[in-house]
Enzyme design. Structure first.
Site, PDB file in Angstrom:
ATOM      1  N   LYS A 147       1.485  44.315  29.131  1.00  0.00           N
ATOM      2  CA  LYS A 147       0.581  45.212  28.860  1.00  0.00           C
ATOM      3  C   LYS A 147       0.690  46.414  29.900  1.00  0.00           C
ATOM      4  O   LYS A 147       1.284  45.935  30.859  1.00  0.00           O
ATOM      5  CB  LYS A 147      -0.744  44.713  28.672  1.00  0.00           C
TER       6      LYS A 147
HETATM    7  C1  LIG Z   1      -3.359  43.779  19.542  1.00  0.00           C
HETATM    8  C2  LIG Z   1      -3.606  42.528  20.457  1.00  0.00           C
HETATM    9  N1  LIG Z   1      -4.705  41.832  20.503  1.00  0.00           N
HETATM   10  C3  LIG Z   1      -5.050  40.959  21.044  1.00  0.00           C
HETATM   11  C4  LIG Z   1      -4.058  40.266  21.942  1.00  0.00           C
HETATM   12  C5  LIG Z   1      -4.361  39.001  22.847  1.00  0.00           C
HETATM   13  O1  LIG Z   1      -4.350  39.149  24.173  1.00  0.00           O
HETATM   14  P1  LIG Z   1      -3.933  38.186  25.188  1.00  0.00           P
HETATM   15  O2  LIG Z   1      -2.504  37.903  24.938  1.00  0.00           O
HETATM   16  O3  LIG Z   1      -4.378  38.759  26.348  1.00  0.00           O
HETATM   17  O4  LIG Z   1      -4.956  36.818  24.780  1.00  0.00           O
HETATM   18  C6  LIG Z   1      -2.776  40.826  22.091  1.00  0.00           C
HETATM   19  C7  LIG Z   1      -1.789  40.441  22.799  1.00  0.00           C
HETATM   20  O5  LIG Z   1      -0.701  40.126  22.737  1.00  0.00           O
HETATM   21  C8  LIG Z   1      -2.432  41.832  21.191  1.00  0.00           C
HETATM   22  O6  LIG Z   1      -1.447  42.535  21.352  1.00  0.00           O
END
Ligand SMILES: Cc1ncc(COP(=O)(O)O)c(C=O)c1O
Length: 380
Positions: free
Chosen positions: A185
């Protein structure tokens, strides 16, 4: 493999390392002063009143849905063109995801198709700024106000993006906005996430949810001593550590540079691939300032059936392409819940065409040229 350029990757410098080491040498390695400092810096960057950091974007989504009172048998409307977490976090609370098809060009939820899916059970709209291109939030808010629905912005792709010249995360058109700090990210804390809001009640509920549902003030019963604490909800241990927060603070200082770098890579790709006969390029609408978490290309009709072959060839050439995403409801778990193939035809078609090219701040000019050269090589 000699040269392999991933689709995304963190950028860590000596300042980041120094910040983490300082915390390791301090008295607090979890939930110390760095948590609040990171939260204040984040809230100030995006222009929201409150931030609550979590140990992932997924737990942040869970917290957000909980704080907005999403419950068993409620419905929430979302997009299938996302990571499974956007929808899973609602399932954790026993709610039912209702998928609405997407726009062909941005990959974002098609706002014109939301209304027909609203029922008496619909509680909230959870929209995703796919790849870093903001959803047209004014239109989402208009609809939500008409039906008295809450709005969640899953902005895991969109830290640093702007909608109508204002930063995503300011919650001008939503109740809460979520970010993720996974290494691919815009900034990273290893694992990590955050919820932004302008609502004090939501903010306080998030703080409690992150810590087992425990509060140390505003008690239901009478305290019998200074040690007293009370568990008022079924919460979780979703706490971020000070080690992670210190990395987040240091990374946030570089965010504008990271976004500029991403936008510059996109510009170079746009120029190199302009009017090519093989695939369509990402768009940037007039209301959007894209943060390019991804650079998704979409194969034209002639090449659609060859996607697996093209993907494999690019990987073989050292271009670490990825696919974002398999529509969520096509996953076996969701199929078992009764969702059927064909539910969102544009999303299914988008999936058949989409390939994400590498884009991340640490990419060198040589890397960018390498990707462009190999992409043309694979198609010609
Ligand atoms: C659109 C979206 N929502 C939620 C998430 C979840 O985030 P995390 O991987 O930090 O739990 C991601 C991560 O890839 C994502 O791309």
């Amino acid at each position: 493999m000699e040269n392999f350029i991933p689709y995304g990757k963190q950028f860590i410098d000596e300042d980041d390392i120094k910040a983490v080491v300082e915390v390791l040498k301090s008295d607090f390695i979890t939930q110390g002063p760095k948590i609040k400092e990171f939260e204040e810096a984040l809230a100030s960057y995006v222009g929201a009143k409150y931030a609550v950091v979590f140990n992932s974007g997924t737990s942040a989504l869970h917290g957000a849905y909980f704080a907005l009172d999403l419950k068993k048998d409620d419905e929430f409307i979302t997009t299938p063109m996302t990571f499974v977490a956007t929808s899973n976090a609602g399932l954790y609370l026993g709610a039912k995801p209702v998928f609405v098809d997407i726009e062909k060009d941005t990959g974002n939820i098609d706002i014109s198709k939301i209304e027909e899916k609203i029922t008496d059970k619909t509680k909230l709209l959870s929209v995703v700024h796919y790849s870093g291109h903001p959803v047209d939030m004014e239109k989402v808010k208009e609809l939500a106000d008409k039906y008295n629905l809450k709005i969640v912005e899953d902005a895991c792709h969109a830290l640093g993006a702007k909608y109508k010249n204002e930063r995503i995360g300011n919650c001008k058109y939503s109740d809460v906005t979520i970010f993720s700090f996974h290494p691919v990210k815009h900034i990273t804390t290893g694992e990590g996430g955050a919820v932004l809001t302008n609502n004090k009640e939501i903010y306080e509920k998030l703080l409690i949810f992150r810590n087992h549902g425990i509060t140390k003030d505003r008690f239901i019963n009478n305290p019998d001593g200074d040690w007293y604490y009370e568990m008022q909800y079924l919460g979780y241990n979703y706490r971020m550590t000070d080690i992670q927060a210190s990395l987040g603070i240091s990374q946030l200082k570089k965010l504008n540079r990271f976004i500029e770098k991403r936008r510059n890579i996109a510009k170079i790709y746009n120029k190199a691939f302009k009017d090519n006969p093989y695939f369509d390029l990402p768009v940037e609408k007039d209301y959007a300032y894209h943060s390019y978490h991804l650079y998704p290309i979409k194969l034209k009709d002639k090449y659609k059936e060859k996607k697996a072959e093209i993907f494999r060839s690019l990987r073989k050439e050292g271009v670490g392409v990825q696919v974002h995403y398999i529509p969520v409801y096509l996953q076996p778990y969701y199929q078992n819940l009764g969702y059927k193939k064909g539910l969102c035809p544009i999303a299914e078609d988008f999936y058949k065409r989409e390939i994400s090219l590498p884009i991340f701040p640490a990419m060198t000019e040589k890397d960018i040229e390498y990707v462009i050269e190999k992409v043309f090589k694979v198609f010609i």
